[in-house]
Design a protein around this motif. Sequence first.
Motif, PDB file in Angstrom:
ATOM      1  N   TYR A 201      22.594  21.730  -1.226  1.00  0.00           N
ATOM      2  CA  TYR A 201      21.552  22.422  -0.490  1.00  0.00           C
ATOM      3  C   TYR A 201      20.303  21.570  -0.492  1.00  0.00           C
ATOM      4  O   TYR A 201      19.848  21.130  -1.536  1.00  0.00           O
ATOM      5  CB  TYR A 201      21.266  23.782  -1.129  1.00  0.00           C
ATOM      6  N   ASP A 202      19.777  21.305   0.677  1.00  0.00           N
ATOM      7  CA  ASP A 202      18.560  20.506   0.795  1.00  0.00           C
ATOM      8  C   ASP A 202      17.441  21.416   1.288  1.00  0.00           C
ATOM      9  O   ASP A 202      17.618  22.171   2.243  1.00  0.00           O
ATOM     10  CB  ASP A 202      18.801  19.375   1.794  1.00  0.00           C
ATOM     11  N   LYS A 203      16.302  21.314   0.608  1.00  0.00           N
ATOM     12  CA  LYS A 203      15.150  22.161   0.922  1.00  0.00           C
ATOM     13  C   LYS A 203      14.788  22.129   2.403  1.00  0.00           C
ATOM     14  O   LYS A 203      14.397  23.113   2.990  1.00  0.00           O
ATOM     15  CB  LYS A 203      13.932  21.657   0.142  1.00  0.00           C
ATOM     16  N   TYR A 204      14.876  20.949   3.034  1.00  0.00           N
ATOM     17  CA  TYR A 204      14.390  20.803   4.400  1.00  0.00           C
ATOM     18  C   TYR A 204      15.460  21.060   5.450  1.00  0.00           C
ATOM     19  O   TYR A 204      15.213  21.698   6.459  1.00  0.00           O
ATOM     20  CB  TYR A 204      13.791  19.409   4.594  1.00  0.00           C
ATOM     21  N   ASP A 308      16.617  38.708  -8.258  1.00  0.00           N
ATOM     22  CA  ASP A 308      16.921  38.306  -6.875  1.00  0.00           C
ATOM     23  C   ASP A 308      16.737  36.811  -6.657  1.00  0.00           C
ATOM     24  O   ASP A 308      17.541  36.163  -6.010  1.00  0.00           O
ATOM     25  CB  ASP A 308      16.041  39.081  -5.883  1.00  0.00           C
ATOM     26  N   ARG A 309      15.661  36.287  -7.227  1.00  0.00           N
ATOM     27  CA  ARG A 309      15.405  34.864  -7.071  1.00  0.00           C
ATOM     28  C   ARG A 309      16.497  34.055  -7.776  1.00  0.00           C
ATOM     29  O   ARG A 309      17.007  33.065  -7.263  1.00  0.00           O
ATOM     30  CB  ARG A 309      14.031  34.508  -7.656  1.00  0.00           C
ATOM     31  N   LEU A 310      16.882  34.531  -8.954  1.00  0.00           N
ATOM     32  CA  LEU A 310      17.919  33.831  -9.709  1.00  0.00           C
ATOM     33  C   LEU A 310      19.259  33.917  -8.981  1.00  0.00           C
ATOM     34  O   LEU A 310      20.045  32.969  -8.973  1.00  0.00           O
ATOM     35  CB  LEU A 310      18.018  34.428 -11.111  1.00  0.00           C
ATOM     36  N   ASP A 311      19.490  35.054  -8.330  1.00  0.00           N
ATOM     37  CA  ASP A 311      20.730  35.229  -7.571  1.00  0.00           C
ATOM     38  C   ASP A 311      20.843  34.134  -6.511  1.00  0.00           C
ATOM     39  O   ASP A 311      21.892  33.514  -6.328  1.00  0.00           O
ATOM     40  CB  ASP A 311      20.719  36.616  -6.906  1.00  0.00           C
ATOM     41  N   GLU A 312      19.738  33.874  -5.823  1.00  0.00           N
ATOM     42  CA  GLU A 312      19.736  32.836  -4.791  1.00  0.00           C
ATOM     43  C   GLU A 312      19.951  31.450  -5.405  1.00  0.00           C
ATOM     44  O   GLU A 312      20.699  30.629  -4.873  1.00  0.00           O
ATOM     45  CB  GLU A 312      18.410  32.893  -4.037  1.00  0.00           C
ATOM     46  N   SER A 313      19.302  31.221  -6.548  1.00  0.00           N
ATOM     47  CA  SER A 313      19.457  29.919  -7.220  1.00  0.00           C
ATOM     48  C   SER A 313      20.892  29.698  -7.668  1.00  0.00           C
ATOM     49  O   SER A 313      21.438  28.610  -7.534  1.00  0.00           O
ATOM     50  CB  SER A 313      18.527  29.823  -8.418  1.00  0.00           C
ATOM     51  N   LEU A 355      19.887  24.917 -13.623  1.00  0.00           N
ATOM     52  CA  LEU A 355      19.193  26.121 -13.148  1.00  0.00           C
ATOM     53  C   LEU A 355      17.723  26.060 -13.548  1.00  0.00           C
ATOM     54  O   LEU A 355      16.828  26.392 -12.772  1.00  0.00           O
ATOM     55  CB  LEU A 355      19.807  27.375 -13.761  1.00  0.00           C
ATOM     56  N   GLU A 356      17.484  25.619 -14.789  1.00  0.00           N
ATOM     57  CA  GLU A 356      16.108  25.593 -15.288  1.00  0.00           C
ATOM     58  C   GLU A 356      15.298  24.485 -14.637  1.00  0.00           C
ATOM     59  O   GLU A 356      14.142  24.686 -14.275  1.00  0.00           O
ATOM     60  CB  GLU A 356      16.117  25.438 -16.807  1.00  0.00           C
ATOM     61  N   GLU A 357      15.925  23.305 -14.467  1.00  0.00           N
ATOM     62  CA  GLU A 357      15.156  22.164 -13.974  1.00  0.00           C
ATOM     63  C   GLU A 357      15.065  22.086 -12.461  1.00  0.00           C
ATOM     64  O   GLU A 357      14.034  21.736 -11.906  1.00  0.00           O
ATOM     65  CB  GLU A 357      15.768  20.868 -14.510  1.00  0.00           C
ATOM     66  N   GLU A 358      16.173  22.399 -11.798  1.00  0.00           N
ATOM     67  CA  GLU A 358      16.157  22.251 -10.342  1.00  0.00           C
ATOM     68  C   GLU A 358      15.693  23.529  -9.652  1.00  0.00           C
ATOM     69  O   GLU A 358      15.287  23.507  -8.510  1.00  0.00           O
ATOM     70  CB  GLU A 358      17.551  21.839  -9.832  1.00  0.00           C
ATOM     71  N   TYR A 359      15.783  24.658 -10.328  1.00  0.00           N
ATOM     72  CA  TYR A 359      15.429  25.930  -9.695  1.00  0.00           C
ATOM     73  C   TYR A 359      14.367  26.691 -10.472  1.00  0.00           C
ATOM     74  O   TYR A 359      14.069  27.833 -10.158  1.00  0.00           O
ATOM     75  CB  TYR A 359      16.680  26.788  -9.493  1.00  0.00           C
ATOM     76  N   ASP A 360      13.836  26.065 -11.526  1.00  0.00           N
ATOM     77  CA  ASP A 360      12.743  26.652 -12.262  1.00  0.00           C
ATOM     78  C   ASP A 360      13.065  28.074 -12.736  1.00  0.00           C
ATOM     79  O   ASP A 360      12.243  28.982 -12.639  1.00  0.00           O
ATOM     80  CB  ASP A 360      11.497  26.658 -11.353  1.00  0.00           C
TER      81      ASP A 360
END
Length: 600
Positions: A201-204, A308-313, A355-360
């Motif tokens: 998945y790329d942010k842009y 919800d945010r974690l679900d997406e991550s 999860l912690e580093e790439e998705y905070d």
Amino acid sequence: YPPERIRNFSIIAHIDHGKSTLADRLLELTGVISKTGKNKQVLDKLKVERERGITVKAQSASMFYEHGGHKYLLNLIDTPGHVDFSYEVSRSLAACQGTILLVDAAQGIQAQTVANFYLAFGEGLAVVPMLNKVDLPTAEPARAAEQIESAFEIDASGVLHMSAKTGLGVDRVLPAVIEKIPPPGGRIDRPLRALLFDTWYDKYVGVVCLVAVKDGAIRKGCRIVSSHSKTRYEVAEVGIMHPEPTPTTSLQVGQVGYITCNMKSISEAHVGDTFYRDKEPVEALPGFVPAKSMVFAGVFPVDADEFDRLDESVQKLTLNDSSVSVHKETSAALGQGWRLGFLGTLHMDVFRQRLEEEYDANVLVTAPTVPYQIKYRDGRTQFIRTPADFPSAAAMQDAVEATLEPFVSATMIFPEQYMGAMLELCTVHRGEIQGHTFIDESRVMLKCRLPTAEIVTDFFDRLKSKSQGFASFDYEEAGYDASDLVKMEVLLNGEPVDALAAVMHRRTVAAAGRDMAQRLKGVIRRQLFDIIIQTAANGKIVARETVKQLRKNVTAKCYGGDVSRKMKLLNKQKEGKKRMKKFGKVELPQEAFLDVMTTS
Ligand code: GDP
Ligand code: MG
């Protein structure tokens, strides 16, 4: 580039034998990256890879190279070595026709050399052995070559010697790849057939698909269809990894590269899928057998508001790692979360770190368990994902035919003098020795069948310490066997605490029960009455501890465990949200659960 001028290859090896370093040298040699001498494992792009110095994610890079008066397009895929990421390796191999089997000339063949060799061999790939680290004073290339011949029955007489570190011999690697690895098959004049073998998945730009074009060609603007979902897409961009995504006009038969096609949701990208051109359907490629989870762990947000945010991550990250299985789960102690399946405990740790580093994200991860099975007399089988699924004592009597646990088939390689220690280690962990062979005059390869539950704890650490670091270890899953399983329960003043129950082999209950009771004693605060901690199995108490009541003039026992990381997480939990659970009259703070349930 017609297929005969293309080579798709990977590098496989035991961990630390120099795959990523060799990839650096090859990228420098072909001008993909500049020759500063400072490049260190450039294909290890993830933060977790750079920190841990291991590759967890296969990465591909295209190179242009001239040989014998012809220009070649070479696609290199750097793969992880550790057993926990073997799914990543096997998927990458589907995009290759051959592989370099790299062996550290000082260490010789190790367990993951063997495992990765058989992965490649099973895929029908051309395997080209090469010896690395010949610059080391301890290098014994002749011995390593002998091991290659005896373990794999392949000719190692002309094996290439090199040092990926100093660059010695590296110039002979690509000519060998071109001469010994066959070009991809397939035809340009057939309809498009492209294998989707990796995604991220790329942010842009959203979902990016890595494909191997097996027939035909794919261009920007062309309309393609997924065999899996029959969804149509318009290709927005195609390109090669050089080593960063670099757009090209097309990807032709034999090539490996990326495409983007405006996939709306992450779930649309299905690793193993075949793309074909709209109105020109083709037979789908075989795809991949789904990864079999070896261990499961509960994953929960530290702050319930972040669900919800974690679900997406979690979704985005599993897009990049299709070997993780995902089920929603609700825990009485930790709230709403997931039960995730991993290929091993290192895989689990790496996923948490990503999860912690790439998705905070801030997550709690429970101790790993293995997927036990219950066979009922009526023919049903049931997976035990959580201890709550374990049948009651009555059901065990009336309805259950057998309880089963998963096993692995393990390979260990070590110097002969550790034979006694290794045999003992296997026996202590309920293993069954299956035999051994010598891969040279003093190195042993031992095969052993072990319960998966035994290797998810400290097996690897004990293997390393008992062999002074000289033993290497690899395993593959090897089915189920009947096993005497029990459910260990935890009682506080007679009240069961479901969240702390665990399923295990009868032989391990006594030690696990004592350990749990002692750890709870260390984290439960004194209250105005005695608290009796008991662990039990099959109605019998296996361990008992007491937290004495609080008396006047005695300050409350402070919370004890090793908490630095967990406390940091807890501090992030908003004030007022701290969860306190009551069991009868006994109050158990969230920290107590964290301490005994999660891995740090
Ligand atoms: P990988 O796990 O197979 O990808 O291995 P890496 O490429 O990360 O290398 C592991 C370690 O071995 C690193 O510290 C490298 O610098 C070192 N290394 C790699 N190739 C050589 C070599 O030819 N000679 C020596 N002495 N060290 C090497
Ligand atoms: Mg590497």
